[in-house]
Design a protein around this motif. Structure first.
Motif, PDB file in Angstrom:
ATOM      1  N   SER A  76     -42.700  44.592 -39.542  1.00 47.62           N
ATOM      2  CA  SER A  76     -41.927  44.468 -40.776  1.00 47.62           C
ATOM      3  C   SER A  76     -40.767  45.457 -40.855  1.00 47.62           C
ATOM      4  O   SER A  76     -39.893  45.307 -41.697  1.00 47.62           O
ATOM      5  N   ASP A  77     -40.726  46.443 -39.981  1.00 47.00           N
ATOM      6  CA  ASP A  77     -39.644  47.425 -39.995  1.00 47.00           C
ATOM      7  C   ASP A  77     -38.402  46.811 -39.373  1.00 47.00           C
ATOM      8  O   ASP A  77     -38.379  46.522 -38.176  1.00 47.00           O
ATOM      9  N   GLU A  78     -37.363  46.628 -40.173  1.00 44.37           N
ATOM     10  CA  GLU A  78     -36.128  46.007 -39.696  1.00 44.37           C
ATOM     11  C   GLU A  78     -35.337  46.922 -38.773  1.00 44.37           C
ATOM     12  O   GLU A  78     -34.427  46.485 -38.095  1.00 44.37           O
ATOM     13  N   ASN A  79     -35.674  48.223 -38.735  1.00 45.85           N
ATOM     14  CA  ASN A  79     -34.949  49.179 -37.903  1.00 45.85           C
ATOM     15  C   ASN A  79     -35.543  49.320 -36.509  1.00 45.85           C
ATOM     16  O   ASN A  79     -35.075  50.138 -35.728  1.00 45.85           O
ATOM     17  N   ALA A  80     -36.573  48.554 -36.220  1.00 43.95           N
ATOM     18  CA  ALA A  80     -37.229  48.675 -34.916  1.00 43.95           C
ATOM     19  C   ALA A  80     -37.590  47.307 -34.379  1.00 43.95           C
ATOM     20  O   ALA A  80     -37.887  46.387 -35.118  1.00 43.95           O
ATOM     21  N   GLU A  81     -37.550  47.205 -33.068  1.00 40.43           N
ATOM     22  CA  GLU A  81     -38.014  46.026 -32.349  1.00 40.43           C
ATOM     23  C   GLU A  81     -39.439  46.360 -31.915  1.00 40.43           C
ATOM     24  O   GLU A  81     -39.669  47.385 -31.271  1.00 40.43           O
ATOM     25  N   VAL A  82     -40.409  45.536 -32.288  1.00 44.31           N
ATOM     26  CA  VAL A  82     -41.802  45.849 -32.008  1.00 44.31           C
ATOM     27  C   VAL A  82     -42.478  44.698 -31.264  1.00 44.31           C
ATOM     28  O   VAL A  82     -42.364  43.547 -31.653  1.00 44.31           O
ATOM     29  N   LYS A  83     -43.183  45.058 -30.196  1.00 46.92           N
ATOM     30  CA  LYS A  83     -44.025  44.117 -29.458  1.00 46.92           C
ATOM     31  C   LYS A  83     -45.451  44.637 -29.617  1.00 46.92           C
ATOM     32  O   LYS A  83     -45.748  45.760 -29.217  1.00 46.92           O
ATOM     33  N   PHE A  84     -46.318  43.845 -30.213  1.00 40.84           N
ATOM     34  CA  PHE A  84     -47.687  44.275 -30.481  1.00 40.84           C
ATOM     35  C   PHE A  84     -48.639  43.455 -29.625  1.00 40.84           C
ATOM     36  O   PHE A  84     -48.625  42.229 -29.678  1.00 40.84           O
ATOM     37  N   THR A  85     -49.432  44.138 -28.803  1.00 41.42           N
ATOM     38  CA  THR A  85     -50.382  43.442 -27.942  1.00 41.42           C
ATOM     39  C   THR A  85     -51.769  44.050 -28.106  1.00 41.42           C
ATOM     40  O   THR A  85     -51.901  45.227 -28.446  1.00 41.42           O
ATOM     41  N   THR A  86     -52.772  43.220 -27.865  1.00 42.18           N
ATOM     42  CA  THR A  86     -54.152  43.704 -27.938  1.00 42.18           C
ATOM     43  C   THR A  86     -54.938  43.155 -26.758  1.00 42.18           C
ATOM     44  O   THR A  86     -54.588  42.139 -26.172  1.00 42.18           O
ATOM     45  N   GLY A  87     -56.002  43.863 -26.440  1.00 40.64           N
ATOM     46  CA  GLY A  87     -56.961  43.434 -25.425  1.00 40.64           C
ATOM     47  C   GLY A  87     -58.342  43.729 -25.973  1.00 40.64           C
ATOM     48  O   GLY A  87     -58.485  44.101 -27.142  1.00 40.64           O
ATOM     49  N   ASP A  88     -59.348  43.611 -25.164  1.00 40.11           N
ATOM     50  CA  ASP A  88     -60.709  43.877 -25.626  1.00 40.11           C
ATOM     51  C   ASP A  88     -60.894  45.304 -26.105  1.00 40.11           C
ATOM     52  O   ASP A  88     -61.635  45.557 -27.057  1.00 40.11           O
ATOM     53  N   ASP A  89     -60.206  46.257 -25.451  1.00 45.69           N
ATOM     54  CA  ASP A  89     -60.439  47.656 -25.788  1.00 45.69           C
ATOM     55  C   ASP A  89     -59.177  48.426 -26.176  1.00 45.69           C
ATOM     56  O   ASP A  89     -59.153  49.648 -26.144  1.00 45.69           O
TER      57      ASP A  89
END
Length: 180
Positions: A76-89
């Motif tokens: 939601s931060d318009e001042n940053a490009e964010v890639k969010f990833t998850t795995g099992d741990d």
């Protein structure tokens, strides 16, 4: 190219505050009100109550709800490009602020910017420290990797579970310590 250290610091502070405070914060402006902002209004929540309620809300989340909530806030931060990833741990937010790579170069070369850089690093560490207990409840680590916006393959800062693992300016760790 010049970089506004104020812009970088403000961007980082904004994302940190949104991550920590969004769950329960409400702000009201009353026209003509003369009440001091330091006095709690009768019936209104204090800052400590807001933080506690926000933490209680996060505590009650399922793993999927926590991931969705965190990802939504980070993106939601318009001042940053964010890639969010998850795995099992793990849960990892790769964040790129405008000109952060240039800021890192400047901080390495000119010691007058090192305090501002360290503020950015500590802010990222604090964000991971806030979220780590909620993710660890599900056997997951929470990390933030700040990457160069001009070269997203280049990590500048990596914080995991409240610890600084890599900091390119202060020569902490190495890029091989970064788990993506």
């Amino acid at each position: 190219m010049t970089i506004s250290k104020k812009l970088v610091a403000t961007s980082v502070l904004a994302i940190m505050m949104s991550l920590v405070m969004v769950p329960a914060v409400k702000v009201y402006a009353i026209e003509g009100s003369t009440q001091s902002v330091t006095e709690p209004i009768a019936g209104e929540l204090t800052e400590e109550e807001i933080i506690t309620e926000g933490a209680e809300a996060l505590d009650s989340f399922t793993k999927e709800e926590l991931i969705k909530f965190t990802e939504g806030l980070m993106k939601s931060d318009e001042n940053a490009e964010v890639k969010f990833t998850t795995g099992d741990d793990y849960a990892l937010a790769e964040v790129a602020f405008e000109d952060v790579g240039e800021f890192a170069k400047i901080a390495k070369e000119d010691s007058q910017y090192i305090d501002s850089w360290n503020y950015v690093v500590d802010t990222m560490r604090q964000v991971t420290e806030v979220y780590a207990p909620y993710y660890q409840k599900f056997g997951m680590d929470f990390s933030i990797c700040v990457v160069d916006d001009k070269n997203p393959g280049t990590a500048l800062i990596y914080c995991k579970n409240g610890e600084v693992i890599y900091d390119c300016v202060n020569n902490i760790g190495s890029e091989s310590d970064i788990i993506r």
